[in-house]
Design an enzyme around this catalytic site. Structure first.
Site, PDB file in Angstrom:
ATOM      1  N   THR A 177       0.825  -1.208   0.000  1.00 19.40           N
ATOM      2  CA  THR A 177       0.000   0.000   0.000  1.00 19.40           C
ATOM      3  C   THR A 177       0.860   1.259   0.000  1.00 19.40           C
ATOM      4  O   THR A 177       0.439   2.309  -0.482  1.00 19.40           O
ATOM      5  CB  THR A 177      -0.946  -0.005   1.217  1.00 19.40           C
ATOM      6  OG1 THR A 177      -1.723  -1.209   1.195  1.00 19.40           O
ATOM      7  CG2 THR A 177      -1.895   1.182   1.203  1.00 19.40           C
ATOM      8  N   TYR A 221       6.568 -11.904   4.913  1.00 21.83           N
ATOM      9  CA  TYR A 221       5.394 -11.347   4.233  1.00 21.83           C
ATOM     10  C   TYR A 221       5.061 -12.246   3.051  1.00 21.83           C
ATOM     11  O   TYR A 221       5.828 -12.322   2.090  1.00 21.83           O
ATOM     12  CB  TYR A 221       5.742  -9.927   3.802  1.00 21.83           C
ATOM     13  CG  TYR A 221       4.662  -9.107   3.129  1.00 21.83           C
ATOM     14  CD1 TYR A 221       3.367  -9.580   2.952  1.00 21.83           C
ATOM     15  CD2 TYR A 221       4.958  -7.829   2.663  1.00 21.83           C
ATOM     16  CE1 TYR A 221       2.406  -8.804   2.332  1.00 21.83           C
ATOM     17  CE2 TYR A 221       4.008  -7.038   2.048  1.00 21.83           C
ATOM     18  CZ  TYR A 221       2.737  -7.535   1.879  1.00 21.83           C
ATOM     19  OH  TYR A 221       1.783  -6.762   1.264  1.00 21.83           O
ATOM     20  N   VAL A 277      -3.204  -6.308   8.928  1.00 21.58           N
ATOM     21  CA  VAL A 277      -2.508  -5.186   8.304  1.00 21.58           C
ATOM     22  C   VAL A 277      -3.462  -4.678   7.232  1.00 21.58           C
ATOM     23  O   VAL A 277      -3.378  -5.065   6.067  1.00 21.58           O
ATOM     24  CB  VAL A 277      -1.150  -5.619   7.732  1.00 21.58           C
ATOM     25  CG1 VAL A 277      -0.389  -4.423   7.170  1.00 21.58           C
ATOM     26  CG2 VAL A 277      -0.315  -6.296   8.821  1.00 21.58           C
ATOM     27  N   LYS A 284       3.036 -12.145   7.972  1.00 17.16           N
ATOM     28  CA  LYS A 284       1.902 -11.391   7.439  1.00 17.16           C
ATOM     29  C   LYS A 284       1.464 -12.100   6.169  1.00 17.16           C
ATOM     30  O   LYS A 284       2.246 -12.242   5.230  1.00 17.16           O
ATOM     31  CB  LYS A 284       2.281  -9.948   7.125  1.00 17.16           C
ATOM     32  CG  LYS A 284       1.083  -9.162   6.569  1.00 17.16           C
ATOM     33  CD  LYS A 284       1.479  -8.011   5.692  1.00 17.16           C
ATOM     34  CE  LYS A 284       0.232  -7.493   4.967  1.00 17.16           C
ATOM     35  NZ  LYS A 284       0.542  -6.476   3.957  1.00 17.16           N
TER      36      LYS A 284
END
Length: 299
Positions: free
Chosen positions: A48, A136, A208, A164
């Site tokens: 993002t 991630y 998240v 994540k």
């Protein structure tokens, strides 16, 4: 063991006013906005945050300015993923020197790594990194997943503190939860924001959530309600699912970032300039985002 990371950790957008130029005032407003919503940490230079599209000086500047403005009020995690091993390490060391709390790293993108290569890469990387690390998993962009067997192997690194997961695969996420029997200190965070409640019910530790840039309190309240087994989370889940409409405007993958930045711009928080090769929404699409946010009483 007490979890190091849990709750709602927004992946901050990177506010810009021009190519390679940070929007300082916008960053200040954004940070205060999400902290006022009760978030439990911040994640900078993620998907993002457009990290792969930013110059190395701008990435370092975003780290500097965010950590200085947060001033130890919540933990700050820094994304260090890069195609270059050396640049990944350099960014990690810079983050540590600025006072970051942790690092986030995915599989290197462009050439997809095999699982043996991925294990070797993380094995080589870990001794070079000065802070705790969250892995991630985002196969839609890296072209490769951290397979469960790979994560089981990597669990031997004590400073890997969790995962994540942005795969959107809840069966995969449930298997991650099973791994916590071996590493009960791990934090498991979900990426897709509409799956936050479901992931918590399956044993996850938080999310998240990109939408928490816009309406952080919604996600914080969902997290709290699910943790307290309070059914009020269902009402907020409906709102979060309706918010997903802003990410369907436009036909390109960049619409997720465009929708978020456009919403923040409409809220008067920060500029909606995007890093090349992307551009802000044109007036007709901007009006569609505005209509959705007004229906949800965000504007």
């Amino acid at each position: 063991m007490k979890l190091r990371y849990s709750g709602v950790i927004p992946p901050l957008v990177t506010p810009m006013v021009a190519r390679d130029k940070l929007d300082y005032a916008g960053l200040e407003r954004l940070i205060e906005h999400v902290l006022a919503g009760g978030v439990h940490g911040l994640f900078v230079l993620g998907t993002t945050g457009e990290a792969p599209s930013l110059s190395y000086p701008l990435r370092r500047e975003m780290i500097d300015e965010t950590i200085r403005r947060v001033s130890n009020r919540v933990p700050v995690l820094v994304g260090i993923t890069d195609t270059s091993f050396v640049e990944t390490v350099r960014l990690a060391k810079h983050a540590a020197s600025c006072g970051a709390d942790g690092l986030v790293v995915s599989a290197p993108y462009y050439f997809p790594a095999g699982q043996t290569e991925l294990k070797f890469y993380i094995d080589e990387l870990m001794p070079q990194l000065p802070l705790p690390v969250m892995l991630y998993n985002i196969p839609s962009l890296t072209k490769v997943s951290f397979e469960i067997a790979t994560l089981e192997y990597l669990g031997r690194h004590e400073r890997i503190v969790g995962v994540k997961d942005s795969s959107g695969d809840l069966d995969y996420f449930t298997r991650l939860v099973e791994l916590k029997k071996r590493r009960p200190d791990w934090s498991l965070m979900i990426g897709p924001e509409a799956l936050l409640a479901e992931s918590l019910q399956r044993g996850g530790d938080g999310g998240v959530a990109g939408g928490a840039n816009l309406c952080p309190k919604w996600f914080v309240d969902v997290y709290r309600a699910v943790r307290e087994q309070n059914s009020t989370w269902n009402e907020l889940q409906v709102k979060i699912e309706r918010l997903q409409a802003i990410y369907s405007i436009g036909k390109y993958a960049s619409r997720f970032i465009k929708g978020t930045k456009c919403g923040l711009s409409l809220m008067g928080i920060c500029d909606d300039f995007l890093a090349d090769p992307f551009h802000r929404f044109r007036p007709d699409d901007r009006a569609r985002v505005s209509s959705i946010l007004r229906e949800l009483e965000i504007l």
